[in-house]
Design a protein around this motif. Structure first.
Motif, PDB file in Angstrom:
ATOM      1  N   GLU A  43       0.838  -1.193   0.000  1.00 39.08           N
ATOM      2  CA  GLU A  43       0.000   0.000   0.000  1.00 39.08           C
ATOM      3  C   GLU A  43       0.880   1.252   0.000  1.00 39.08           C
ATOM      4  O   GLU A  43       1.995   1.231   0.522  1.00 39.08           O
ATOM      5  CB  GLU A  43      -0.902   0.009   1.239  1.00 39.08           C
ATOM      6  CG  GLU A  43      -1.891  -1.141   1.304  1.00 39.08           C
ATOM      7  CD  GLU A  43      -2.961  -1.061   0.231  1.00 39.08           C
ATOM      8  OE1 GLU A  43      -3.381   0.061  -0.123  1.00 39.08           O
ATOM      9  OE2 GLU A  43      -3.367  -2.125  -0.260  1.00 39.08           O
ATOM     10  N   THR A  44       0.374   2.326  -0.545  1.00 37.97           N
ATOM     11  CA  THR A  44       1.153   3.566  -0.580  1.00 37.97           C
ATOM     12  C   THR A  44       1.467   4.079   0.818  1.00 37.97           C
ATOM     13  O   THR A  44       2.464   4.774   1.006  1.00 37.97           O
ATOM     14  CB  THR A  44       0.429   4.664  -1.383  1.00 37.97           C
ATOM     15  OG1 THR A  44      -0.859   4.879  -0.810  1.00 37.97           O
ATOM     16  CG2 THR A  44       0.294   4.270  -2.849  1.00 37.97           C
ATOM     17  N   SER A  45       0.671   3.720   1.810  1.00 40.93           N
ATOM     18  CA  SER A  45       0.913   4.160   3.185  1.00 40.93           C
ATOM     19  C   SER A  45       1.871   3.230   3.945  1.00 40.93           C
ATOM     20  O   SER A  45       2.220   3.500   5.086  1.00 40.93           O
ATOM     21  CB  SER A  45      -0.412   4.234   3.944  1.00 40.93           C
ATOM     22  OG  SER A  45      -1.022   2.943   3.987  1.00 40.93           O
ATOM     23  N   HIS A  47       5.415   1.683   4.813  1.00 41.23           N
ATOM     24  CA  HIS A  47       6.813   2.120   4.708  1.00 41.23           C
ATOM     25  C   HIS A  47       7.628   1.256   3.756  1.00 41.23           C
ATOM     26  O   HIS A  47       8.629   1.701   3.200  1.00 41.23           O
ATOM     27  CB  HIS A  47       7.476   2.154   6.089  1.00 41.23           C
ATOM     28  CG  HIS A  47       7.761   0.804   6.666  1.00 41.23           C
ATOM     29  ND1 HIS A  47       9.001   0.214   6.582  1.00 41.23           N
ATOM     30  CD2 HIS A  47       6.974  -0.077   7.315  1.00 41.23           C
ATOM     31  CE1 HIS A  47       8.959  -0.976   7.168  1.00 41.23           C
ATOM     32  NE2 HIS A  47       7.739  -1.186   7.624  1.00 41.23           N
ATOM     33  N   ARG A  48       7.189   0.008   3.537  1.00 42.14           N
ATOM     34  CA  ARG A  48       7.909  -0.850   2.603  1.00 42.14           C
ATOM     35  C   ARG A  48       7.757  -0.355   1.167  1.00 42.14           C
ATOM     36  O   ARG A  48       8.519  -0.762   0.295  1.00 42.14           O
ATOM     37  CB  ARG A  48       7.432  -2.290   2.745  1.00 42.14           C
ATOM     38  CG  ARG A  48       7.779  -2.853   4.115  1.00 42.14           C
ATOM     39  CD  ARG A  48       7.183  -4.201   4.349  1.00 42.14           C
ATOM     40  NE  ARG A  48       5.728  -4.118   4.411  1.00 42.14           N
ATOM     41  CZ  ARG A  48       4.938  -5.141   4.733  1.00 42.14           C
ATOM     42  NH1 ARG A  48       5.468  -6.330   4.990  1.00 42.14           N
ATOM     43  NH2 ARG A  48       3.643  -4.990   4.785  1.00 42.14           N
ATOM     44  N   GLN A  49       6.812   0.530   0.940  1.00 38.07           N
ATOM     45  CA  GLN A  49       6.627   1.143  -0.371  1.00 38.07           C
ATOM     46  C   GLN A  49       7.340   2.498  -0.456  1.00 38.07           C
ATOM     47  O   GLN A  49       8.024   2.775  -1.426  1.00 38.07           O
ATOM     48  CB  GLN A  49       5.128   1.341  -0.655  1.00 38.07           C
ATOM     49  CG  GLN A  49       4.817   1.991  -1.975  1.00 38.07           C
ATOM     50  CD  GLN A  49       5.275   1.162  -3.160  1.00 38.07           C
ATOM     51  OE1 GLN A  49       5.228  -0.061  -3.140  1.00 38.07           O
ATOM     52  NE2 GLN A  49       5.749   1.823  -4.198  1.00 38.07           N
ATOM     53  N   PHE A  50       7.204   3.321   0.584  1.00 41.42           N
ATOM     54  CA  PHE A  50       7.685   4.698   0.462  1.00 41.42           C
ATOM     55  C   PHE A  50       9.014   5.001   1.151  1.00 41.42           C
ATOM     56  O   PHE A  50       9.529   6.108   1.026  1.00 41.42           O
ATOM     57  CB  PHE A  50       6.625   5.697   0.954  1.00 41.42           C
ATOM     58  CG  PHE A  50       6.355   5.674   2.438  1.00 41.42           C
ATOM     59  CD1 PHE A  50       7.215   6.302   3.337  1.00 41.42           C
ATOM     60  CD2 PHE A  50       5.226   5.040   2.935  1.00 41.42           C
ATOM     61  CE1 PHE A  50       6.961   6.293   4.695  1.00 41.42           C
ATOM     62  CE2 PHE A  50       4.973   5.036   4.287  1.00 41.42           C
ATOM     63  CZ  PHE A  50       5.834   5.665   5.172  1.00 41.42           C
ATOM     64  N   ASN A  51       9.611   4.024   1.853  1.00 41.14           N
ATOM     65  CA  ASN A  51      10.850   4.332   2.574  1.00 41.14           C
ATOM     66  C   ASN A  51      12.004   3.403   2.204  1.00 41.14           C
ATOM     67  O   ASN A  51      12.937   3.234   2.961  1.00 41.14           O
ATOM     68  CB  ASN A  51      10.605   4.282   4.085  1.00 41.14           C
ATOM     69  CG  ASN A  51      11.738   4.926   4.852  1.00 41.14           C
ATOM     70  OD1 ASN A  51      12.044   6.093   4.670  1.00 41.14           O
ATOM     71  ND2 ASN A  51      12.382   4.151   5.709  1.00 41.14           N
ATOM     72  N   ARG A  52      11.977   2.835   1.048  1.00 43.64           N
ATOM     73  CA  ARG A  52      13.008   1.861   0.672  1.00 43.64           C
ATOM     74  C   ARG A  52      14.411   2.446   0.642  1.00 43.64           C
ATOM     75  O   ARG A  52      15.390   1.721   0.805  1.00 43.64           O
ATOM     76  CB  ARG A  52      12.685   1.238  -0.676  1.00 43.64           C
ATOM     77  CG  ARG A  52      11.506   0.301  -0.598  1.00 43.64           C
ATOM     78  CD  ARG A  52      11.354  -0.496  -1.852  1.00 43.64           C
ATOM     79  NE  ARG A  52      10.165  -1.320  -1.746  1.00 43.64           N
ATOM     80  CZ  ARG A  52       9.800  -2.195  -2.657  1.00 43.64           C
ATOM     81  NH1 ARG A  52      10.537  -2.361  -3.744  1.00 43.64           N
ATOM     82  NH2 ARG A  52       8.711  -2.901  -2.497  1.00 43.64           N
ATOM     83  N   HIS A  53      14.515   3.733   0.452  1.00 45.22           N
ATOM     84  CA  HIS A  53      15.824   4.378   0.387  1.00 45.22           C
ATOM     85  C   HIS A  53      15.987   5.415   1.492  1.00 45.22           C
ATOM     86  O   HIS A  53      16.854   6.280   1.400  1.00 45.22           O
ATOM     87  CB  HIS A  53      16.032   5.009  -0.991  1.00 45.22           C
ATOM     88  CG  HIS A  53      15.819   4.036  -2.109  1.00 45.22           C
ATOM     89  ND1 HIS A  53      16.723   3.035  -2.413  1.00 45.22           N
ATOM     90  CD2 HIS A  53      14.787   3.871  -2.967  1.00 45.22           C
ATOM     91  CE1 HIS A  53      16.256   2.310  -3.411  1.00 45.22           C
ATOM     92  NE2 HIS A  53      15.087   2.787  -3.762  1.00 45.22           N
ATOM     93  N   GLY A  54      15.140   5.340   2.523  1.00 43.98           N
ATOM     94  CA  GLY A  54      15.234   6.276   3.632  1.00 43.98           C
ATOM     95  C   GLY A  54      14.591   7.624   3.356  1.00 43.98           C
ATOM     96  O   GLY A  54      14.971   8.622   3.954  1.00 43.98           O
TER      97      GLY A  54
END
Length: 151
Positions: A43-45, A47-54
């Motif tokens: 899901e876009t919410s 963190h495995r989607q939006f924080n892969r590179h910190g």
């Protein structure tokens, strides 16, 4: 399994000083459940989607800082080591509990069934020295170059 630097630098000293150690995020944001594939969607919410590179917070909180594709490949290298009738998550949790410095492990669980399954990791027989060496070898070649210098 994806963050072994504490073993090299911290855990022996903590044990010597009788300091309790709590291992958190032991399943590398779910990578070490063995359930994810290259095409897995989050899901876009999540963190495995939006924080892969910190992008939002420390990259180490997402897949233990390991690039997703490298983590998937390492899981496939680990998979043959998992005893029959054992889940990848149980195997990973048993590996952590092999270190006498670890006092408790806090794996996540989405439901009671997952929590009970995770508990099964503590009941597994100790991993053999050969298995422990193979896990370390996989870490050294597949994971260490990405994360070891960080934490």
């Amino acid at each position: 399994m994806f963050r072994q630097r504490p073993h090299d630098l911290f855990l022996a000293e903590a044990h010597k000083r009788q300091v309790a150690v709590i291992a958190r995020v032991p399943l590398a944001s779910g990578l070490l459940t063995g359930k994810f594939k290259p095409e897995s969607k989050f899901e876009t919410s999540d963190h495995r989607q939006f924080n892969r590179h910190g992008e939002a917070f420390d990259v180490g909180e997402t897949f233990s800082g390991v690039p997703y594709e490298a983590g998937l490949a390492a899981v496939e290298e680990l998979r043959p080591l998992v005893p029959k009738g054992t889940t990848m998550a149980q195997f990973a949790l048993r590996w952590i509990l092999m270190n006498e410095a670890i006092s408790v492990v806090i794996p996540g669980a989405k439901n009671a069934e997952q929590a009970r399954a995770n508990l099964g990791g503590a009941a597994l027989a100790p991993l053999s020295p050969d298995t422990m060496a193979r896990i370390r070898s996989i870490y050294e070649t597949s994971i260490k170059p990405s994360v070891h210098q960080r934490w």
